[in-house]
Design a protein around this motif. Structure first.
Motif, PDB file in Angstrom:
ATOM      1  N   ARG A   7       0.821  -1.213   0.000  1.00  0.00           N
ATOM      2  CA  ARG A   7       0.000   0.000   0.000  1.00  0.00           C
ATOM      3  C   ARG A   7       0.855   1.263   0.000  1.00  0.00           C
ATOM      4  N   SER A   8       2.099   1.172   0.482  1.00  0.00           N
ATOM      5  CA  SER A   8       2.982   2.337   0.495  1.00  0.00           C
ATOM      6  C   SER A   8       3.383   2.768  -0.907  1.00  0.00           C
ATOM      7  N   LEU A   9       3.148   1.905  -1.902  1.00  0.00           N
ATOM      8  CA  LEU A   9       3.506   2.220  -3.283  1.00  0.00           C
ATOM      9  C   LEU A   9       2.293   2.464  -4.172  1.00  0.00           C
ATOM     10  N   ARG A  10       1.111   2.259  -3.661  1.00  0.00           N
ATOM     11  CA  ARG A  10      -0.078   2.472  -4.482  1.00  0.00           C
ATOM     12  C   ARG A  10      -0.196   3.940  -4.855  1.00  0.00           C
ATOM     13  N   GLY A  11      -0.278   4.179  -6.149  1.00  0.00           N
ATOM     14  CA  GLY A  11      -0.368   5.548  -6.639  1.00  0.00           C
ATOM     15  C   GLY A  11       0.957   6.257  -6.797  1.00  0.00           C
ATOM     16  N   ALA A  12       2.040   5.614  -6.379  1.00  0.00           N
ATOM     17  CA  ALA A  12       3.361   6.225  -6.511  1.00  0.00           C
ATOM     18  C   ALA A  12       3.837   6.137  -7.960  1.00  0.00           C
ATOM     19  N   VAL A  13       4.698   7.073  -8.344  1.00  0.00           N
ATOM     20  CA  VAL A  13       5.298   7.084  -9.678  1.00  0.00           C
ATOM     21  C   VAL A  13       6.781   6.793  -9.516  1.00  0.00           C
ATOM     22  N   ILE A  14       7.209   5.653 -10.028  1.00  0.00           N
ATOM     23  CA  ILE A  14       8.586   5.194  -9.835  1.00  0.00           C
ATOM     24  C   ILE A  14       9.290   5.065 -11.173  1.00  0.00           C
TER      25      ILE A  14
END
Length: 251
Positions: A7-14
């Motif tokens: 969940r800490s990466l949901r929606g993140a742009v990597i």
């Protein structure tokens, strides 16, 4: 790592630099699985297309894009960062997976042409990606810059002088970026981090198939590396920033 931490990466742009190699492919798949928007780059357009397609196929509906970028060109790297931020509105990570190796029979037989090659591949690409993405990562509430390095950087051998020196320089540059994040955070603390993932060496399925009797002792599988990359976003920035995260036995 528990998938609940995804969940800490949901929606993140990597952004992933060097996405066309085995480590890059594994990272694209795992980041996409974690719910991130993944922006891949590689100097080889054919390898890049294959890696992006594989990640999209593995996780239908995931946003995985690819840009052929010459990371030895600072302006081109900055254009990539600017394009990414404009298109997606933010950048929350840069995973640096550009690699390469050159060795020598002995210290005195070191060919300095190997240094010229490794300086570009292992140092210049780190300099350019860090400079290009620093401000966007600093503005993120979960910005991370991750460099994959080798334990040999701090324990160089006679045959690996050029490689170890290049890796050590890349590590020092990344630690300077970490200090930038620390200073920018002030009393409230930083929400962004630069860190180093340390391996002895990497191994993947094709290597095992080519050498079925090899032990690859202490090597880190590229899938385990990808898992560790995702896990960094599950930790507070203060625990990550300026640290070396060991994925093999500490020496």
């Amino acid at each position: 790592m528990s998938r609940n931490q995804d969940r800490s990466l949901r929606g993140a742009v990597i952004a992933v630099a060097g996405a066309g190699g085995p480590a890059g492919r594994a990272a694209l798949v795992r980041l996409a699985e974690a719910g991130a928007t993944v922006v891949a780059s590689d100097a080889d357009p054919a390898r890049l297309v294959e890696a992006v397609d594989a990640a999209r196929y593995a996780h239908g509906g995931a946003t995985v894009t690819g840009d052929t970028v010459d990371l030895l060109d600072l302006d081109a790297t900055r254009d990539w960062a600017a394009k990414t931020e404009k298109e997606f509105g933010r950048i929350d990570g840069l995973v640096h997976l550009v690699g390469g190796w050159r060795g020598a029979p002995s210290f005195t037989e070191t060919d300095l042409k190997d240094w010229d090659f490794l300086e570009k591949l292992l140092i210049r690409t780190v300099q350019h990606t860090s400079l290009a993405f620093c401000e966007a990562l600093q503005h993120s509430d979960r910005g991370r810059y991750l460099l994959v390095s080798a334990v040999g950087a701090s324990k160089p051998t006679a045959a690996n002088a050029a490689y170890a020196a290049a890796k050590a320089a890349a590590e020092a540059w990344t630690m300077a970026m970490a200090d930038q994040f620390h200073r920018a955070g002030g009393e409230q603390g930083t929400s962004s981090a630069a860190a180093i993932l340390l391996v002895k060496a990497l191994v993947h399925d094709a290597m095992r198939a080519e050498r079925p009797n090899a032990k690859f002792a202490g090597f880190t599988d590229v899938k385990d590396l990808a898992e560790a990359v995702v896990g960094v976003w599950g930790k507070p920035a203060a625990e990550v920033n300026g640290n070396r995260l060991w994925l093999t036995e500490k020496s």
